[in-house]
Motif scaffolding. Structure first.
Motif, short mmCIF file in Angstrom:
data_model
loop_
_atom_site.label_atom_id
_atom_site.label_comp_id
_atom_site.label_asym_id
_atom_site.label_seq_id
_atom_site.Cartn_x
_atom_site.Cartn_y
_atom_site.Cartn_z
N TRP A 36 45.90 -15.79 32.78
CA TRP A 36 46.88 -16.20 33.82
C TRP A 36 47.82 -14.98 34.37
O TRP A 36 48.13 -14.69 35.35
CB TRP A 36 47.80 -17.29 33.21
N LEU A 37 47.84 -13.99 33.11
CA LEU A 37 48.82 -12.76 33.58
C LEU A 37 47.94 -12.09 34.66
O LEU A 37 48.92 -11.16 35.36
CB LEU A 37 49.07 -11.86 32.20
N THR A 38 46.63 -11.64 34.49
CA THR A 38 46.12 -11.06 35.35
C THR A 38 46.06 -11.57 36.70
O THR A 38 46.30 -10.70 37.85
CB THR A 38 44.62 -10.64 35.14
N VAL A 39 46.11 -12.95 36.92
CA VAL A 39 46.18 -13.52 38.28
C VAL A 39 47.33 -13.30 38.64
O VAL A 39 47.48 -12.94 40.01
CB VAL A 39 45.61 -15.22 37.96
N ALA A 40 48.49 -13.54 37.79
CA ALA A 40 49.94 -13.26 38.17
C ALA A 40 49.93 -11.79 38.81
O ALA A 40 50.61 -11.76 39.93
CB ALA A 40 50.94 -13.54 37.44
N ILE A 41 49.38 -10.84 38.25
CA ILE A 41 49.45 -9.61 38.72
C ILE A 41 49.09 -9.40 40.02
O ILE A 41 49.63 -8.70 40.90
CB ILE A 41 48.99 -8.45 37.58
N THR A 42 47.74 -9.80 40.08
CA THR A 42 47.07 -9.84 41.57
C THR A 42 48.03 -10.50 42.46
O THR A 42 48.00 -9.88 43.53
CB THR A 42 45.77 -10.43 41.52
N LEU A 43 48.44 -11.49 42.30
CA LEU A 43 49.30 -12.29 43.39
C LEU A 43 50.38 -11.58 43.75
O LEU A 43 50.98 -11.45 44.93
CB LEU A 43 49.47 -13.61 43.06
N ALA A 44 51.03 -11.10 42.64
CA ALA A 44 52.32 -10.42 42.84
C ALA A 44 52.17 -8.93 43.69
O ALA A 44 52.87 -8.79 44.74
CB ALA A 44 53.19 -10.09 41.57
N VAL A 45 50.96 -8.30 43.25
CA VAL A 45 50.96 -7.03 43.81
C VAL A 45 50.44 -7.44 45.32
O VAL A 45 50.74 -6.77 46.33
CB VAL A 45 49.86 -6.19 43.16
N ALA A 46 49.63 -8.47 45.65
CA ALA A 46 49.05 -8.78 47.17
C ALA A 46 50.66 -9.16 47.88
O ALA A 46 50.60 -8.43 48.91
CB ALA A 46 48.32 -9.82 46.76
N GLY A 47 51.38 -9.63 47.27
CA GLY A 47 52.64 -10.26 47.91
C GLY A 47 53.57 -8.93 48.39
O GLY A 47 53.78 -8.86 49.43
N LEU A 48 53.65 -8.22 47.38
CA LEU A 48 54.47 -6.99 47.50
C LEU A 48 53.69 -5.77 48.54
O LEU A 48 54.67 -5.33 49.37
CB LEU A 48 54.67 -6.27 46.40
N THR A 49 52.38 -5.99 48.48
CA THR A 49 51.71 -4.95 49.34
C THR A 49 52.05 -5.52 50.93
O THR A 49 52.24 -4.50 51.72
CB THR A 49 50.37 -4.81 48.94
N PHE A 50 51.84 -6.77 50.90
CA PHE A 50 51.78 -7.24 52.18
C PHE A 50 53.48 -7.35 52.94
O PHE A 50 53.42 -7.09 54.00
CB PHE A 50 51.69 -8.90 52.22
N ARG A 51 54.23 -7.61 51.82
CA ARG A 51 55.64 -7.77 52.53
C ARG A 51 56.36 -6.53 52.63
O ARG A 51 57.59 -6.34 53.27
CB ARG A 51 56.65 -8.69 51.53
N THR A 52 56.10 -5.34 51.38
CA THR A 52 57.20 -4.39 51.49
C THR A 52 56.47 -3.07 51.60
O THR A 52 55.01 -3.03 51.93
CB THR A 52 57.71 -4.36 49.87
N LYS A 53 57.22 -2.04 51.62
CA LYS A 53 56.34 -0.65 51.70
C LYS A 53 56.35 0.20 50.51
O LYS A 53 56.33 1.36 50.40
CB LYS A 53 57.11 0.10 52.83
N LEU A 54 56.32 -0.66 49.24
CA LEU A 54 56.34 0.14 48.18
C LEU A 54 55.19 0.78 47.93
O LEU A 54 54.05 0.60 48.38
CB LEU A 54 56.32 -0.94 46.99
N HIS A 55 55.04 1.99 47.23
CA HIS A 55 54.21 3.04 47.28
C HIS A 55 53.03 2.40 46.38
O HIS A 55 53.28 1.62 45.35
CB HIS A 55 54.49 4.20 46.53
N PRO A 56 51.86 2.47 46.64
CA PRO A 56 50.60 1.69 45.86
C PRO A 56 50.66 2.34 44.40
O PRO A 56 50.55 1.43 43.40
CB PRO A 56 49.39 2.44 46.44
N LEU A 57 50.91 3.53 44.17
CA LEU A 57 51.01 3.97 42.85
C LEU A 57 52.13 3.19 41.79
O LEU A 57 51.68 2.93 40.75
CB LEU A 57 51.16 5.56 42.73
N VAL A 58 53.12 2.81 42.32
CA VAL A 58 54.20 2.22 41.80
C VAL A 58 53.66 0.89 41.37
O VAL A 58 53.76 0.26 40.15
CB VAL A 58 55.43 1.80 42.80
N LEU A 59 52.94 -0.07 42.14
CA LEU A 59 52.45 -1.31 42.21
C LEU A 59 51.22 -0.99 41.13
O LEU A 59 51.08 -1.83 40.10
CB LEU A 59 51.66 -1.75 43.31
#
Lengths: 167, 172
Positions: B137-160
Protein backbone atom coordinates in the motif's frame (compact mmCIF):
# COMPACT_ATOMS: atom_id res chain seq x y z
CA UNK A 1 35.90 23.07 -29.67
CA UNK A 2 36.89 22.74 -26.05
CA UNK A 3 34.66 25.55 -24.95
CA UNK A 4 31.81 24.11 -26.95
CA UNK A 5 32.11 20.92 -24.94
CA UNK A 6 32.46 22.77 -21.69
CA UNK A 7 29.35 24.77 -22.40
CA UNK A 8 27.33 21.72 -23.29
CA UNK A 9 28.65 19.85 -20.30
CA UNK A 10 26.95 22.31 -18.01
CA UNK A 11 23.45 21.54 -19.02
CA UNK A 12 23.30 17.89 -18.15
CA UNK A 13 20.08 17.26 -20.01
CA UNK A 14 17.99 19.98 -18.48
CA UNK A 15 16.28 21.72 -21.35
CA UNK A 16 15.80 25.21 -19.84
CA UNK A 17 19.50 25.23 -19.04
CA UNK A 18 20.34 24.21 -22.60
CA UNK A 19 18.23 27.03 -23.97
CA UNK A 20 19.98 29.55 -21.75
CA UNK A 21 23.46 28.47 -22.77
CA UNK A 22 22.71 28.15 -26.48
CA UNK A 23 20.58 31.27 -26.87
CA UNK A 24 21.45 33.73 -24.10
CA UNK A 25 25.03 33.00 -23.14
CA UNK A 26 26.80 31.72 -26.25
CA UNK A 27 24.43 33.13 -28.86
CA UNK A 28 24.83 30.12 -31.12
CA UNK A 29 21.18 30.46 -32.11
CA UNK A 30 18.46 33.09 -31.85
CA UNK A 31 15.35 32.19 -29.86
CA UNK A 32 13.41 31.62 -33.10
CA UNK A 33 16.11 29.38 -34.55
CA UNK A 34 16.21 27.46 -31.28
CA UNK A 35 12.43 26.95 -31.35
CA UNK A 36 12.55 25.81 -34.99
CA UNK A 37 15.32 23.34 -34.33
CA UNK A 38 13.72 22.10 -31.13
CA UNK A 39 10.32 21.46 -32.68
CA UNK A 40 11.99 19.64 -35.57
CA UNK A 41 13.93 17.47 -33.11
CA UNK A 42 10.70 16.77 -31.25
CA UNK A 43 9.06 15.21 -34.28
CA UNK A 44 12.00 12.83 -34.72
CA UNK A 45 12.73 9.70 -32.68
CA UNK A 46 15.22 9.89 -29.81
CA UNK A 47 15.66 12.25 -26.90
CA UNK A 48 15.05 15.88 -27.91
CA UNK A 49 18.10 17.05 -26.11
CA UNK A 50 20.54 14.62 -27.74
CA UNK A 51 19.04 15.30 -31.18
CA UNK A 52 19.32 19.04 -30.65
CA UNK A 53 22.88 18.74 -29.41
CA UNK A 54 23.94 16.66 -32.41
CA UNK A 55 22.22 18.96 -34.91
CA UNK A 56 23.80 22.02 -33.34
CA UNK A 57 27.27 20.47 -33.25
CA UNK A 58 26.91 19.43 -36.89
CA UNK A 59 25.92 22.94 -37.92
CA UNK A 60 29.06 24.40 -36.37
CA UNK A 61 31.79 21.86 -36.96
CA UNK A 62 30.40 19.02 -39.04
CA UNK A 63 30.60 15.43 -37.86
CA UNK A 64 33.42 16.17 -35.40
CA UNK A 65 31.30 18.93 -33.93
CA UNK A 66 28.30 16.67 -33.53
CA UNK A 67 30.41 13.96 -31.93
CA UNK A 68 32.16 16.44 -29.62
CA UNK A 69 28.89 18.07 -28.60
CA UNK A 70 27.32 14.71 -27.81
CA UNK A 71 30.39 13.61 -25.90
CA UNK A 72 30.23 16.86 -23.94
CA UNK A 73 26.58 16.33 -23.15
CA UNK A 74 26.88 12.69 -22.15
CA UNK A 75 30.31 12.28 -20.54
CA UNK A 76 29.62 13.59 -17.04
CA UNK A 77 26.17 11.98 -16.65
CA UNK A 78 27.59 8.66 -17.87
CA UNK A 79 30.43 8.71 -15.33
CA UNK A 80 27.86 9.40 -12.59
CA UNK A 81 25.74 6.50 -13.83
CA UNK A 82 28.76 4.17 -13.80
CA UNK A 83 29.49 5.09 -10.20
CA UNK A 84 25.84 4.66 -9.19
CA UNK A 85 25.61 1.34 -11.01
CA UNK A 86 28.71 0.10 -9.16
CA UNK A 87 27.29 1.24 -5.83
CA UNK A 88 24.02 -0.49 -6.67
CA UNK A 89 25.90 -3.70 -7.44
CA UNK A 90 27.82 -3.48 -4.15
CA UNK A 91 25.15 -2.28 -1.72
CA UNK A 92 21.84 -2.74 -3.53
CA UNK A 93 20.87 -5.77 -1.48
CA UNK A 94 21.48 -4.30 1.99
CA UNK A 95 18.10 -4.01 3.76
CA UNK A 96 18.26 -0.26 4.40
CA UNK A 97 19.37 0.50 0.85
CA UNK A 98 16.71 -1.83 -0.51
CA UNK A 99 13.96 0.04 1.34
CA UNK A 100 15.20 3.39 0.10
CA UNK A 101 15.39 2.05 -3.43
CA UNK A 102 11.87 0.62 -3.23
CA UNK A 103 10.57 4.08 -2.28
CA UNK A 104 12.68 5.66 -5.01
CA UNK A 105 11.34 3.21 -7.60
CA UNK A 106 7.75 3.86 -6.56
CA UNK A 107 8.39 7.59 -6.90
CA UNK A 108 9.99 7.12 -10.33
CA UNK A 109 6.91 5.19 -11.46
CA UNK A 110 4.78 8.08 -10.27
CA UNK A 111 6.99 10.57 -12.08
CA UNK A 112 6.53 8.66 -15.33
CA UNK A 113 2.79 8.38 -14.72
CA UNK A 114 2.55 12.12 -14.11
CA UNK A 115 4.62 12.82 -17.22
CA UNK A 116 2.32 10.56 -19.25
CA UNK A 117 -0.62 12.60 -17.93
CA UNK A 118 1.03 15.85 -18.95
CA UNK A 119 1.71 14.54 -22.46
CA UNK A 120 -1.76 13.04 -22.81
CA UNK A 121 -3.84 15.97 -21.54
CA UNK A 122 -3.58 18.29 -24.57
CA UNK A 123 -3.40 15.37 -27.01
CA UNK A 124 -6.55 13.67 -25.77
CA UNK A 125 -8.74 16.67 -26.54
CA UNK A 126 -9.42 14.87 -29.83
CA UNK A 127 -11.35 11.57 -29.60
CA UNK A 128 -9.31 10.05 -32.44
CA UNK A 129 -6.15 10.59 -30.41
CA UNK A 130 -7.68 8.84 -27.40
CA UNK A 131 -8.49 5.91 -29.68
CA UNK A 132 -4.91 5.67 -30.95
CA UNK A 133 -3.45 5.88 -27.43
CA UNK A 134 -5.90 3.19 -26.32
CA UNK A 135 -4.77 0.97 -29.20
CA UNK A 136 -1.14 1.46 -28.12
CA UNK A 137 -1.99 0.47 -24.56
CA UNK A 138 -3.89 -2.62 -25.69
CA UNK A 139 -1.11 -3.76 -27.99
CA UNK A 140 1.67 -3.22 -25.46
CA UNK A 141 0.02 -4.20 -22.17
CA UNK A 142 -2.64 -6.75 -23.13
CA UNK A 143 -1.28 -8.33 -26.31
CA UNK A 144 2.41 -7.96 -25.32
CA UNK A 145 3.36 -6.96 -28.84
CA UNK A 146 6.88 -5.66 -29.32
CA UNK A 147 7.50 -1.97 -29.94
CA UNK A 148 8.58 -2.50 -33.59
CA UNK A 149 5.37 -4.42 -34.32
CA UNK A 150 3.21 -1.89 -32.49
CA UNK A 151 4.77 0.96 -34.44
CA UNK A 152 4.48 -0.89 -37.73
CA UNK A 153 0.76 -1.39 -37.15
CA UNK A 154 -0.14 2.01 -35.73
CA UNK A 155 2.20 4.53 -37.30
CA UNK A 156 0.77 4.23 -40.83
CA UNK A 157 -2.75 4.54 -39.44
CA UNK A 158 -1.87 7.54 -37.30
CA UNK A 159 0.07 9.20 -40.14
CA UNK A 160 -2.84 8.67 -42.52
CA UNK A 161 -5.33 10.21 -40.11
CA UNK A 162 -3.15 13.20 -39.34
CA UNK A 163 -2.30 13.68 -43.03
CA UNK A 164 -6.03 13.88 -43.81
CA UNK A 165 -6.80 16.18 -40.88
CA UNK A 166 -3.80 18.52 -40.81
CA UNK A 167 -4.33 21.65 -42.89
CA UNK B 1 25.51 -13.90 -29.09
CA UNK B 2 28.16 -11.76 -27.43
CA UNK B 3 26.57 -9.63 -24.72
CA UNK B 4 27.91 -6.31 -26.03
CA UNK B 5 26.54 -7.13 -29.47
CA UNK B 6 23.17 -7.98 -27.92
CA UNK B 7 23.13 -4.62 -26.13
CA UNK B 8 24.04 -2.81 -29.33
CA UNK B 9 21.32 -4.51 -31.36
CA UNK B 10 18.68 -4.09 -28.63
CA UNK B 11 19.20 -0.38 -28.00
CA UNK B 12 20.08 0.40 -31.62
CA UNK B 13 16.65 -0.86 -32.62
CA UNK B 14 14.96 1.13 -29.89
CA UNK B 15 16.78 4.34 -30.80
CA UNK B 16 14.76 4.91 -33.93
CA UNK B 17 11.53 3.82 -32.26
CA UNK B 18 11.85 6.22 -29.33
CA UNK B 19 9.16 8.61 -30.49
CA UNK B 20 8.92 11.40 -27.97
CA UNK B 21 12.12 10.29 -26.22
CA UNK B 22 13.49 7.35 -24.27
CA UNK B 23 10.46 7.18 -21.94
CA UNK B 24 8.43 5.81 -24.83
CA UNK B 25 10.65 2.72 -24.90
CA UNK B 26 10.45 1.77 -21.21
CA UNK B 27 7.86 -0.97 -21.69
CA UNK B 28 9.84 -2.48 -24.59
CA UNK B 29 13.11 -2.35 -22.63
CA UNK B 30 11.38 -4.21 -19.78
CA UNK B 31 10.01 -6.79 -22.18
CA UNK B 32 13.47 -7.42 -23.57
CA UNK B 33 15.69 -7.33 -20.48
CA UNK B 34 13.27 -8.72 -17.89
CA UNK B 35 10.75 -10.94 -19.67
CA UNK B 36 12.78 -12.31 -22.60
CA UNK B 37 16.45 -12.21 -21.59
CA UNK B 38 16.07 -12.38 -17.78
CA UNK B 39 19.03 -10.06 -17.24
CA UNK B 40 17.16 -8.29 -14.46
CA UNK B 41 14.32 -9.07 -12.07
CA UNK B 42 11.29 -6.75 -12.28
CA UNK B 43 12.32 -5.10 -8.99
CA UNK B 44 15.90 -4.56 -10.22
CA UNK B 45 14.61 -2.98 -13.41
CA UNK B 46 12.37 -0.60 -11.49
CA UNK B 47 15.26 0.37 -9.20
CA UNK B 48 17.77 0.92 -12.01
CA UNK B 49 15.18 2.94 -13.90
CA UNK B 50 14.65 5.04 -10.79
CA UNK B 51 18.39 5.58 -10.27
CA UNK B 52 18.85 6.67 -13.89
CA UNK B 53 16.04 9.16 -13.31
CA UNK B 54 17.58 10.55 -10.17
CA UNK B 55 20.95 11.09 -11.87
CA UNK B 56 21.45 14.29 -13.86
CA UNK B 57 21.35 14.00 -17.64
CA UNK B 58 19.05 13.03 -20.50
CA UNK B 59 16.74 10.08 -19.91
CA UNK B 60 18.56 7.93 -22.48
CA UNK B 61 20.68 7.16 -19.40
CA UNK B 62 18.33 4.23 -18.82
CA UNK B 63 20.31 2.46 -21.57
CA UNK B 64 23.60 3.40 -19.87
CA UNK B 65 22.64 1.98 -16.50
CA UNK B 66 21.23 -1.25 -17.92
CA UNK B 67 24.30 -1.72 -20.12
CA UNK B 68 26.57 -1.03 -17.15
CA UNK B 69 24.69 -3.39 -14.87
CA UNK B 70 24.75 -6.20 -17.41
CA UNK B 71 28.26 -5.79 -18.87
CA UNK B 72 30.19 -3.18 -16.88
CA UNK B 73 31.51 0.10 -18.25
CA UNK B 74 31.95 -1.25 -21.83
CA UNK B 75 28.32 -2.38 -21.69
CA UNK B 76 27.20 1.06 -20.57
CA UNK B 77 29.12 2.77 -23.34
CA UNK B 78 27.91 0.39 -26.06
CA UNK B 79 24.27 0.62 -24.93
CA UNK B 80 24.38 4.42 -24.79
CA UNK B 81 26.01 4.78 -28.20
CA UNK B 82 23.47 2.36 -29.68
CA UNK B 83 20.61 4.34 -28.15
CA UNK B 84 21.94 7.77 -29.18
CA UNK B 85 23.82 7.49 -32.47
CA UNK B 86 21.04 6.26 -34.82
CA UNK B 87 18.46 8.85 -33.73
CA UNK B 88 21.05 11.63 -33.73
CA UNK B 89 22.24 10.70 -37.20
CA UNK B 90 18.67 10.90 -38.41
CA UNK B 91 18.20 14.24 -36.65
CA UNK B 92 21.35 15.65 -38.22
CA UNK B 93 20.36 14.49 -41.70
CA UNK B 94 16.79 15.79 -41.40
CA UNK B 95 17.84 19.14 -39.90
CA UNK B 96 20.25 19.69 -42.80
CA UNK B 97 18.03 18.61 -45.64
CA UNK B 98 14.75 20.30 -44.83
CA UNK B 99 14.23 23.95 -45.60
CA UNK B 100 12.12 25.63 -42.96
CA UNK B 101 9.11 26.35 -45.12
CA UNK B 102 9.18 23.16 -47.09
CA UNK B 103 9.21 21.22 -43.86
CA UNK B 104 6.38 23.06 -42.14
CA UNK B 105 3.40 20.90 -43.13
CA UNK B 106 5.38 17.66 -43.12
CA UNK B 107 6.44 18.41 -39.58
CA UNK B 108 2.93 19.20 -38.36
CA UNK B 109 1.60 15.99 -39.87
CA UNK B 110 4.31 13.81 -38.32
CA UNK B 111 4.06 15.52 -34.95
CA UNK B 112 0.28 15.17 -34.85
CA UNK B 113 0.62 11.49 -35.78
CA UNK B 114 3.27 10.75 -33.16
CA UNK B 115 1.77 12.55 -30.15
CA UNK B 116 -1.05 10.08 -29.40
CA UNK B 117 1.36 7.17 -29.90
CA UNK B 118 3.88 8.77 -27.54
CA UNK B 119 1.14 9.38 -24.97
CA UNK B 120 0.10 5.72 -25.15
CA UNK B 121 3.66 4.42 -24.97
CA UNK B 122 4.68 6.58 -22.01
CA UNK B 123 1.51 5.59 -20.18
CA UNK B 124 2.20 1.91 -20.91
CA UNK B 125 5.77 2.36 -19.61
CA UNK B 126 4.43 4.00 -16.47
CA UNK B 127 2.03 1.09 -15.87
CA UNK B 128 4.85 -1.41 -16.32
CA UNK B 129 7.21 0.36 -13.91
CA UNK B 130 4.37 0.89 -11.42
CA UNK B 131 3.55 -2.81 -11.52
CA UNK B 132 7.20 -3.61 -10.81
CA UNK B 133 7.66 -1.16 -7.97
CA UNK B 134 4.30 -1.16 -6.23
CA UNK B 135 4.36 -4.15 -3.95
CA UNK B 136 2.34 -2.80 -1.04
CA UNK B 137 0.00 0.00 0.00
CA UNK B 138 2.82 2.42 0.80
CA UNK B 139 4.54 2.09 -2.58
CA UNK B 140 1.18 2.46 -4.35
CA UNK B 141 0.53 5.59 -2.31
CA UNK B 142 3.98 7.02 -3.17
CA UNK B 143 3.42 6.38 -6.88
CA UNK B 144 -0.01 8.00 -6.90
CA UNK B 145 1.12 10.98 -4.83
CA UNK B 146 4.16 11.61 -7.05
CA UNK B 147 2.04 11.20 -10.19
CA UNK B 148 -0.45 13.75 -8.89
CA UNK B 149 2.26 16.22 -7.85
CA UNK B 150 4.07 15.84 -11.19
CA UNK B 151 0.84 16.47 -13.03
CA UNK B 152 -0.37 19.39 -10.95
CA UNK B 153 2.73 21.20 -9.73
CA UNK B 154 6.17 22.19 -10.95
CA UNK B 155 8.03 20.55 -8.10
CA UNK B 156 11.49 19.44 -9.12
CA UNK B 157 11.64 15.70 -9.93
CA UNK B 158 14.58 15.26 -7.54
CA UNK B 159 12.46 16.51 -4.64
CA UNK B 160 9.78 13.94 -5.47
CA UNK B 161 12.27 11.10 -5.97
CA UNK B 162 14.06 12.05 -2.72
CA UNK B 163 10.74 12.13 -0.90
CA UNK B 164 9.90 8.65 -2.15
CA UNK B 165 13.30 7.31 -1.08
CA UNK B 166 13.00 8.83 2.41
CA UNK B 167 9.49 7.40 2.89
CA UNK B 168 10.82 4.02 1.79
CA UNK B 169 13.70 4.23 4.28
CA UNK B 170 11.42 5.20 7.15
CA UNK B 171 8.41 2.99 6.66
CA UNK B 172 9.26 -0.05 4.53
Amino acid sequence: MGFFQAGILGFGGVLPMARRIVVDDRRWLTQTEFNELFSLCQSLPGANITNLTAALGMRHQGVTGAAAALAGLMAAPMVIIFVLSDLYGLYGTLPTVRHGLAGLAAAAAGLLLGTAGKIAMPVWKLPRNIAISALVLTMVLALHLSLPVTMLLLLPLSLYISWRRTP
Amino acid sequence: MNILLQLAVLFGKLSLLAVGGANATVSEITRQVVDIRHWLTPAQFAQLYAISNAAPGPNVLISTIIGAHVAGIPGGIVATLAMVVPSCTLAVVVCRSFERHAAARWRRVVQAALLPITAGLVLAGAMVVARQSDTGWLTVAITLAVAGLTFRTKLHPLVLLGGGAVLGLLFL
